[in-house]
Design a protein around this motif. Structure first.
Motif, PDB file in Angstrom:
ATOM      1  N   ARG A  16       0.833  -1.205   0.000  1.00 29.71           N
ATOM      2  CA  ARG A  16       0.000   0.000   0.000  1.00 29.71           C
ATOM      3  C   ARG A  16       0.867   1.254   0.000  1.00 29.71           C
ATOM      4  O   ARG A  16       0.532   2.247  -0.639  1.00 29.71           O
ATOM      5  CB  ARG A  16      -0.949   0.010   1.205  1.00 29.71           C
ATOM      6  N   GLU A  60      -6.675   5.799   2.854  1.00 33.19           N
ATOM      7  CA  GLU A  60      -7.607   5.377   3.904  1.00 33.19           C
ATOM      8  C   GLU A  60      -7.353   3.930   4.314  1.00 33.19           C
ATOM      9  O   GLU A  60      -7.386   3.595   5.500  1.00 33.19           O
ATOM     10  CB  GLU A  60      -9.052   5.553   3.435  1.00 33.19           C
ATOM     11  N   GLU A  61      -7.107   3.060   3.327  1.00 34.58           N
ATOM     12  CA  GLU A  61      -6.832   1.658   3.636  1.00 34.58           C
ATOM     13  C   GLU A  61      -5.537   1.524   4.427  1.00 34.58           C
ATOM     14  O   GLU A  61      -5.458   0.771   5.401  1.00 34.58           O
ATOM     15  CB  GLU A  61      -6.757   0.816   2.365  1.00 34.58           C
TER      16      GLU A  61
END
Length: 140
Positions: A16, A60-61
């Motif tokens: 991510r 956000e993740e």
């Protein structure tokens, strides 16, 4: 050193973080051009193959993954990034972990989210302790 955080989770954070680092902000066509190469012969903004609109979902993740970590796992993640960045050496792990543990969780998350090259630092921190994301999450 035995990891407190599952390797799969750390590798997901690295993935991510790479996605976040690959994003660039959209160019406002009203802004003056810093580089004439950004525009075609008619003065229109040229498309860049490397440009990827900012995706708030990735951020956000990432924040959610970090927020779901236990305090000691969050401290471990921050300390691993510090080792990967060269702030601490592997022989100073206990000191790095202790300092990272002194941060409140929100400060630790903010520091990780704001850290340039976070993916590379975490990858290097894991490698310093002979861990790797190679093959993690792949079905054999």
């Amino acid at each position: 050193m035995d990891l407190l955080t599952p390797l799969e989770t750390l590798c997901r954070i690295i993935l991510r973080a790479r996605e976040m680092e690959a994003q660039v902000p959209a160019i406002d066509p009203d802004d003056a051009a810093d580089n004439v190469d950004d525009f075609d012969d008619e003065g229109d903004q040229a498309l860049s193959a490397l440009e990827d609109e900012l995706n708030s979902g990735v951020e956000e993740e990432m924040r959610a993954i970090l927020d779901d970590l236990a305090d000691d796992q969050l401290a471990e993640t921050l300390a691993l990034a510090w080792v990967g960045r060269g702030t601490y050496d592997t022989s100073e792990w206990d000191e790095a972990f202790a300092e990272a543990s002194d941060n409140d969780p929100e400060s630790a998350i903010d520091e990780l989210m704001d850290m340039p090259l976070l993916a590379a630092y975490l990858d290097a921190g894991l490698a310093a302790f002979d861990y790797s994301c190679e093959g993690v999450g792949q079905n054999d």
